[in-house]
Design an enzyme around this catalytic site. Sequence first.
Site, PDB file in Angstrom:
ATOM      1  N   SER A 172       0.803  -1.108   0.071  1.00 33.36           N
ATOM      2  CA  SER A 172      -0.219  -0.095  -0.117  1.00 33.36           C
ATOM      3  C   SER A 172       0.755   1.312  -0.043  1.00 33.36           C
ATOM      4  CB  SER A 172      -0.752   0.110   1.240  1.00 33.36           C
ATOM      5  OG  SER A 172      -1.828  -1.046   1.132  1.00 33.36           O
ATOM      6  N   ARG A 230       1.481   4.244  -3.209  1.00 25.98           N
ATOM      7  CA  ARG A 230       1.398   5.615  -2.536  1.00 25.98           C
ATOM      8  C   ARG A 230       2.476   6.334  -3.063  1.00 25.98           C
ATOM      9  NH1 ARG A 230      -2.663   2.625  -0.472  1.00 25.98           N
ATOM     10  NH2 ARG A 230      -4.561   3.588   0.396  1.00 25.98           N
ATOM     11  N   ASP A 243      -6.483  -8.014   4.593  1.00 23.89           N
ATOM     12  CA  ASP A 243      -5.894  -9.079   3.531  1.00 23.89           C
ATOM     13  C   ASP A 243      -5.182 -10.120   4.435  1.00 23.89           C
ATOM     14  OD1 ASP A 243      -6.517  -7.345   1.534  1.00 23.89           O
ATOM     15  OD2 ASP A 243      -4.626  -6.160   1.844  1.00 23.89           O
ATOM     16  N   LYS A 297     -12.214  -9.548  -3.267  1.00 22.72           N
ATOM     17  CA  LYS A 297     -10.959  -9.250  -3.640  1.00 22.72           C
ATOM     18  C   LYS A 297     -10.368  -9.901  -4.729  1.00 22.72           C
ATOM     19  CE  LYS A 297     -10.275  -6.981   0.240  1.00 22.72           C
ATOM     20  NZ  LYS A 297     -10.210  -5.285   0.181  1.00 22.72           N
ATOM     21  N   ARG A 299     -12.775 -14.794  -1.554  1.00 27.29           N
ATOM     22  CA  ARG A 299     -11.832 -15.469  -0.608  1.00 27.29           C
ATOM     23  C   ARG A 299     -12.551 -16.153   0.245  1.00 27.29           C
ATOM     24  NH1 ARG A 299      -7.220 -10.480  -0.131  1.00 27.29           N
ATOM     25  NH2 ARG A 299      -6.091 -11.132  -1.806  1.00 27.29           N
ATOM     26  N   ARG A 311      -2.633 -13.995  -2.244  1.00 25.86           N
ATOM     27  CA  ARG A 311      -2.726 -14.166  -0.725  1.00 25.86           C
ATOM     28  C   ARG A 311      -3.228 -15.610  -0.367  1.00 25.86           C
ATOM     29  NH1 ARG A 311      -0.703  -9.718   1.070  1.00 25.86           N
ATOM     30  NH2 ARG A 311      -1.352  -7.650   0.101  1.00 25.86           N
TER      31      ARG A 311
HETATM   32  C1  S3P Z   1      -5.582  -1.400   0.077  1.00 24.07           C
HETATM   33  C2  S3P Z   1      -6.691  -1.187   0.898  1.00 24.07           C
HETATM   34  C3  S3P Z   1      -7.286  -2.510   0.934  1.00 24.07           C
HETATM   35  C4  S3P Z   1      -6.702  -3.837   0.718  1.00 24.07           C
HETATM   36  C5  S3P Z   1      -5.679  -3.764  -0.450  1.00 24.07           C
HETATM   37  C6  S3P Z   1      -4.977  -2.620  -0.265  1.00 24.07           C
HETATM   38  C7  S3P Z   1      -4.849   0.005  -0.029  1.00 24.07           C
HETATM   39  O1  S3P Z   1      -8.502  -2.799   0.236  1.00 24.07           O
HETATM   40  O2  S3P Z   1      -7.425  -4.858   0.829  1.00 24.07           O
HETATM   41  O3  S3P Z   1      -5.069  -4.826  -0.588  1.00 24.07           O
HETATM   42  O4  S3P Z   1      -3.823  -0.014  -0.485  1.00 24.07           O
HETATM   43  O5  S3P Z   1      -5.542   1.057   0.124  1.00 24.07           O
HETATM   44  P1  S3P Z   1      -9.834  -1.823   0.548  1.00 24.07           P
HETATM   45  O6  S3P Z   1      -9.475  -0.631   1.019  1.00 24.07           O
HETATM   46  O7  S3P Z   1     -10.661  -1.744  -0.822  1.00 24.07           O
HETATM   47  O8  S3P Z   1     -10.584  -2.762   1.449  1.00 24.07           O
END
Ligand code: S3P
Length: 424
Positions: free
Chosen positions: A20, A24, A311, A338, A342, A384
């Site tokens: 994540s 970003r 996750d 997802k 899952r 995952r």
């Molecule tokens: C993420 C947010 C999550 C997560 C994904 C990464 C992110 O999804 O499941 O693997 O980087 O903002 P959601 O925010 O849609 O649940």
Amino acid sequence: MEIKKAKKLSGSLAIPGDKSISHRAVMFGSLAEGTTKITNFLEGADCLSTISCFRKMGINIENTEGEILVHGKGLHGLCAPSETLDVGNSGTTTRLISGILAGQDFVSELTGDASIQKRPMKRIMTPLSQMGADIISLNGNGCAPLKISGKKLHAIHYNSPVASAQVKSCVLLAGMYADGITRVTEPVLSRNHTEIMLNYFGANVTAEGTTASIKPDPSLYGREILVPGDISSAAYFIAAGLLVPNSEILLKNVGINPTRDGILRVCRDMGADITLLNETTEGEPTADLLIRSSALHGTTIEGAIIPTLIDELPMIAVMAAFAEGTTVIRDAQELRVKESDRIQVMTENLRKMGADIQETEDGMIIHGGKALHGAEIDPHLDHRVAMSFAVAGLLCEGTLSIKNGECVNISYPEFYSDLYSLAE
Ligand code: S3P
């Protein structure tokens, strides 16, 4: 990929960069003035998709092993891409980039693999349309491919029906191009990396409870970013270290942001022996995690903790199958949308191993402690799920084989070699 039973796990491991945060850092670095240097960037396929999309919009991104240099062009510096943006398997790329594209003065199209073309995009199309963006699903099914015609956007206060950092981040990023303060309220707090990192780049984001607000038209400046280890990747080793008898392992430099640390809380609830060492608190908090084998028991996982371990639920389902007693997982209907469904895929494959597991609409009920055996696991190309079953393979009798095991490349290319570096 074939996995065999392990006698014990020992040694230490530096956990690769957070997915994540890596996404970003590239996105915000592209929109900043000057150069952003990213260290410990995750070189998984998803984050490479984000790099490729920004390169197609004219951003020069250098990738020398272990370090990324993003030569940003400012908030209004992106160019119209000459071809469709390919997001691969990455939901984060799709949803966050859509918020940015909605505020540009050009038209763009984006699409990805078969899985991404089934994932729900209405959740971002709705708020972006309310802001005045022109965003359409080209197949008319609310999924990618998406066509986005950038517009001058209006600020809104969006009450999101889902606790999703991707939706929240999409709206906040569009809010940088809006005519006033944009707010997002979510039912339960989701991960807050966007809020933390945008402020680090110079934006003005405030958070109160489950509402985040952003002031428009910020000046973002290139920064140095050290990406912490991904707690979602650490989760497989946490589970393996706890479950394989006679194990003691040290997982170094793991991000423990409280919006992500639900896995630690649940493991402790289940009876885990986990010690945090060398904690840091500035920016994204981190720690080294010392994991020792523990006798685990079942628990109930529901409510506000769910987004903090969303996750990790595939791994938790496997842990629950090896723990004594019953584990109930509720309020996790997001798992169905997802990279795979899952709930269904975990239930189907755990049953093949002999587990007593029941699928519910928003979770699973697992009666743990049965002796499990090897099986042919089909993770439906979900990274995952594949990694969770690799851990199951260390514990069960007989050989466990994982179809298309290389799908771990999405978030953890060195996963199997790291696993075998600890296992005996
Ligand atoms: C993420 C947010 C999550 C997560 C994904 C990464 C992110 O999804 O499941 O693997 O980087 O903002 P959601 O925010 O849609 O649940």
